[in-house]
Write a protein that holds these residues in place. Structure first.
Motif, PDB file in Angstrom:
ATOM      1  N   ASN A 123      37.660  36.002  38.213  1.00 39.04           N
ATOM      2  CA  ASN A 123      38.621  36.866  37.511  1.00 39.04           C
ATOM      3  C   ASN A 123      39.653  37.436  38.480  1.00 39.04           C
ATOM      4  N   ASP A 124      39.202  37.833  39.661  1.00 40.10           N
ATOM      5  CA  ASP A 124      40.138  38.358  40.672  1.00 40.10           C
ATOM      6  C   ASP A 124      41.140  37.279  41.088  1.00 40.10           C
ATOM      7  N   ALA A 125      40.625  36.062  41.323  1.00 42.45           N
ATOM      8  CA  ALA A 125      41.511  34.959  41.723  1.00 42.45           C
ATOM      9  C   ALA A 125      42.470  34.599  40.598  1.00 42.45           C
ATOM     10  N   LEU A 167      46.555  34.711  40.529  1.00 43.61           N
ATOM     11  CA  LEU A 167      47.367  33.550  40.155  1.00 43.61           C
ATOM     12  C   LEU A 167      48.353  33.911  39.049  1.00 43.61           C
ATOM     13  N   ALA A 168      47.888  34.623  38.030  1.00 41.34           N
ATOM     14  CA  ALA A 168      48.760  34.990  36.911  1.00 41.34           C
ATOM     15  C   ALA A 168      49.938  35.836  37.373  1.00 41.34           C
ATOM     16  N   ALA A 178      49.048  29.408  47.244  1.00 39.36           N
ATOM     17  CA  ALA A 178      47.889  30.064  47.852  1.00 39.36           C
ATOM     18  C   ALA A 178      46.960  30.624  46.775  1.00 39.36           C
ATOM     19  N   ALA A 179      47.568  31.138  45.694  1.00 40.63           N
ATOM     20  CA  ALA A 179      46.761  31.674  44.597  1.00 40.63           C
ATOM     21  C   ALA A 179      45.982  30.563  43.899  1.00 40.63           C
ATOM     22  N   VAL A 218      41.750  30.042  43.597  1.00 44.20           N
ATOM     23  CA  VAL A 218      40.983  29.706  42.399  1.00 44.20           C
ATOM     24  C   VAL A 218      40.119  28.476  42.664  1.00 44.20           C
ATOM     25  N   SER A 219      40.696  27.492  43.326  1.00 39.31           N
ATOM     26  CA  SER A 219      39.964  26.261  43.633  1.00 39.31           C
ATOM     27  C   SER A 219      38.761  26.547  44.519  1.00 39.31           C
ATOM     28  N   MET A 220      38.912  27.424  45.496  1.00 38.19           N
ATOM     29  CA  MET A 220      37.816  27.738  46.419  1.00 38.19           C
ATOM     30  C   MET A 220      36.713  28.524  45.720  1.00 38.19           C
ATOM     31  N   VAL A 221      37.070  29.329  44.729  1.00 37.62           N
ATOM     32  CA  VAL A 221      36.040  30.073  43.997  1.00 37.62           C
ATOM     33  C   VAL A 221      35.242  29.127  43.102  1.00 37.62           C
TER      34      VAL A 221
END
Length: 514
Positions: free
Chosen positions: A230-232, A236-237, A272-273, A277-280
């Protein structure tokens, strides 16, 4: 020759070739899945522009220049686009990773609905194009527009559910990188349309990543994972609109260095955002050396089995089973007239690539493959009726073990879809195994007093009842091996979504390919 009495199907060279082919098939399948995800990422990127262009072209005033040709182009593009959506959806259903029958059927229904709706939209668009001043027809077209959009959104949601979220986000991240390069090239060449197209693509792909991340949150019971995702997602949003605004400003003065720098900065923040998300969703694996899984402890040696070849009618059967990294199991190669052994061999090849140490479900599946190979031998007259019944009971016990382990792993899995799939496929195993036990008992009553092992599992010169009993037994054995194979695959997929506090979990360590 691969099999036969004088062939080399059991030689070391043949086994190495077989396992090499298995690895190649795994690589081909992985490449196919990546291609499917890339296709989904591109085809479902912008689902609404073609139908919006068609509606606008149909509603164009009668005195508009090139009205007919523009409508023809818009209709052709809409039909092609709808066809790509349907074809991609069916590709995911038929060739994708999902084994959820309900989901596959839902995608197929959604694809049929889109096909039907697309034809209706084209028909009413033609009517509106001929009579653009008719308010009733225009209203009908608007209603069809909304219904078509809803159907496509449903198809898109189902497709997103069927594909792997981590693979989709990675594919989107790579596509955003390519779009960014195209935008930088457009800036250098002062090409405003290319800049606008690339920036729009980046924004759409970012929104698709955001949608996939939200679906992941809804699908997970892991509170820590949901919180980080949710933080990521929020990050991004918050970076999409600034990039779009900077792109609009730059398109008005594409030669202005400050505007160029501002867009690149905002786009870097957005990328970067997306990476966050991808890393999470798919964090990098730790504890690996040179991309290899750590080697589990060597299991203790198995006690030696009784010496001898094929068992006689009064001796229980034993098929040597060695689970060692340096030596593959001595598993018989099936012939065309040995369908039960072929089914067992198929499961054996599927699970043999995993080490049994620390993985109970793999060990149980390997045991079931060996037991089924034993049953093949018994059906061909390699033992007594009692032995056949005893082996079938052992298969039922092994099936119960597979199901028990699968249910335990399902309870530990935080991914709702993976958990549901694991339970769904594993619940089939004990039912089919019980049916196998019943059919084996029936078959045992029909076995004659054979003095030698037959080559074929199919009875020759038997009664109609004998043929029917054998046919049902073969079909059941094949279904059981498939169900166990699917359970192992589902358990392996679910292993990446286990609770961190779940204690000891299954270790999925591939055997070294050499």
């Amino acid at each position: 020759r691969v099999h036969g009495d004088s062939g080399k199907g059991q030689s070391e060279d043949a086994k190495q070739i077989a396992h090499h082919l298995v690895r190649l098939l795994d690589q081909v399948n992985s490449a196919l899945q990546e291609s499917i995800v890339d296709t989904v990422s591109d085809v479902f990127l912008d689902t609404n522009s073609p139908i919006r262009n068609l509606v606008n072209a149909a509603n164009a005033p009668l005195d508009r220049e090139n009205r007919v040709s523009e409508f023809g182009l818009a209709r052709d593009e809409f039909q092609k686009h709808a066809g790509r959506l349907v074809d991609t959806g069916l590709l995911v259903a038929h060739r994708g990773r999902t084994r959820n029958r309900g989901l596959v059927e839902a995608i197929q229904r959604a694809a049929r609905n889109v096909t039907t709706m697309s034809e209706q939209v084209c028909n009413i668009a033609v009517v509106v194009h001929i009579q653009p001043d008719d308010a009733t027809n225009r209203g009908h077209l608007e209603v069809m527009h909304k219904e078509w959009t809803n159907n496509v959104d449903n198809l898109s949601r189902l497709v997103d559910t069927a594909i792997d979220a981590a693979e989709f986000v990675r594919a989107s991240e790579q596509a955003i990188s390519r779009d960014s390069q195209l935008c930088n090239k457009a800036i250098e060449e002062r090409n405003v349309p290319a800049l606008v197209k690339g920036a729009s693509s980046i924004a759409r792909r970012s929104n698709r990543v955001l949608t996939m991340a939200n679906q992941e949150v809804e699908n997970s019971d892991d509170q820590s994972y949901c919180r980080h995702l949710n933080d990521a997602s929020s990050n991004l949003a918050s970076n999409i609109a600034p990039m779009v605004s900077a792109a609009k400003l730059l398109s008005g003065s594409i030669s202005d260095p400050p505007n160029q720098s501002d867009w690149r900065t905002k786009n870097d923040h957005l990328r970067a955002a997306v990476s966050k998300v991808s890393m999470v969703i798919a964090p990098p694996q730790t504890g690996l050396a040179n991309g290899k899984r750590p080697t589990p402890p060597t299991p203790p040696p198995r006690p030696p089995l009784p010496a001898g070849g094929i068992a006689n009618a009064n001796q229980p059967l034993h098929i040597e089973f060695v689970d060692d990294d340096s030596k593959e199991a001595e598993f018989p190669t099936p012939k065309s007239n040995q369908p039960i052994l072929k089914a067992a061999h198929s499961l054996h090849m599927e699970v043999q690539k995993w080490q049994s140490a620390g993985n109970e479900i793999v060990a149980a599946a390997k045991r079931m493959a060996v037991l089924m190979a034993t049953m093949s031998e018994l059906v061909r007259g390699g033992g007594t009726k009692k032995t056949l019944i005893d082996v079938s009971k052992q298969i039922v016990l092994a099936a119960s073990e597979v199901t028990r382990i699968a249910h335990r792993e399902a309870e530990r899995c935080t991914d709702k879809r993976m958990r549901s799939m694991l339970l769904q496929v594993s619940d089939k195993v004990p039912t089919i195994a019980t049916q196998l036990s019943i059919l084996s008992t029936v078959k045992a009553t029909m076995l004659g007093d054979l003095t030698q092992l037959l080559d074929s599992e199919i009875p020759e010169g038997g009664t109609t009842e004998d043929f029917e009993a054998t046919d049902m037994l073969v079909g059941n054995a094949q279904n059981l091996m498939i169900a166990v194979r699917d359970t192992v695959r589902a358990a392996e997929s679910a292993s990446i979504k286990m609770r961190t506090d779940s204690g000891v979990i299954l270790r999925w360590a591939r055997k070294q390919p050499w």
